[in-house]
Design an enzyme around this catalytic site. Structure first.
Site, mmCIF file in Angstrom:
data_model
loop_
_atom_site.group_PDB
_atom_site.id
_atom_site.type_symbol
_atom_site.label_atom_id
_atom_site.label_comp_id
_atom_site.label_asym_id
_atom_site.label_seq_id
_atom_site.Cartn_x
_atom_site.Cartn_y
_atom_site.Cartn_z
ATOM 1 C CB ALA A 9 -7.159 5.987 -3.564
ATOM 2 C CG HIS A 10 -2.870 3.409 -0.636
ATOM 3 N ND1 HIS A 10 -4.683 3.139 0.073
ATOM 4 C CD2 HIS A 10 -1.633 2.392 0.442
ATOM 5 C CE1 HIS A 10 -4.160 1.720 0.341
ATOM 6 N NE2 HIS A 10 -2.305 1.336 0.416
ATOM 7 C CB ALA A 11 2.017 3.849 -3.743
#
Length: 137
Positions: A51-53
């Protein structure tokens, strides 16, 4: 960057009656130098990770044990990859929102990264990521 730049990479596998050996060399099997290695394990049933980039980080994600899925999203397209073998890795280029789910019992996820940990390299808010992704296209 596009989700099309992300791909499964076959890793070398040396097999004999004593078992298998797989190895990974920087700039040979992965398209970057390796600066950091970390792994996820003891993941509770039903848990999701990621749940990130990352703005600039390149990664190779490998299922060392068990299996799990990686969903990559470049802000336009989404693609699900199933990892279930330690002789295959998923190359993830920068600017990919990632979610890891569907972990089997005993799964171990190893990640090879192109840089040391840097909190400033993260997008942790999906809307902020989308704005940045649209601006880079």
């Amino acid at each position: 960057m596009s989700v099309e730049n992300c791909k499964l990479i076959e890793l070398p596998k040396i097999a004999d009656q004593r078992g298998n050996l797989t190895f990974i060399e920087a700039d040979r099997h992965v398209p970057f130098g390796i600066e950091r290695i970390y792994y996820l394990y003891d993941i509770p049933e039903g848990a999701e990770r990621g749940a990130h980039a990352h703005k600039a980080l390149h990664q190779l994600i490998v299922a060392i044990a068990g299996s799990f899925d990686v969903v990559l999203n470049d802000g336009t397209q989404r693609r699900r990859f199933s990892l279930d073998s330690p002789d295959k890795g998923l190359y993830v280029c920068p600017m990919m929102w990632r979610e890891l789910d569907n972990f089997s019992g005993g799964a171990v996820c190893m990640v090879l990264a192109s840089a040391k940990y840097d909190e400033d390299d993260y997008f942790r808010d999906y809307e902020e990521f989308l704005c940045a992704a649209k601006g880079s296209k």
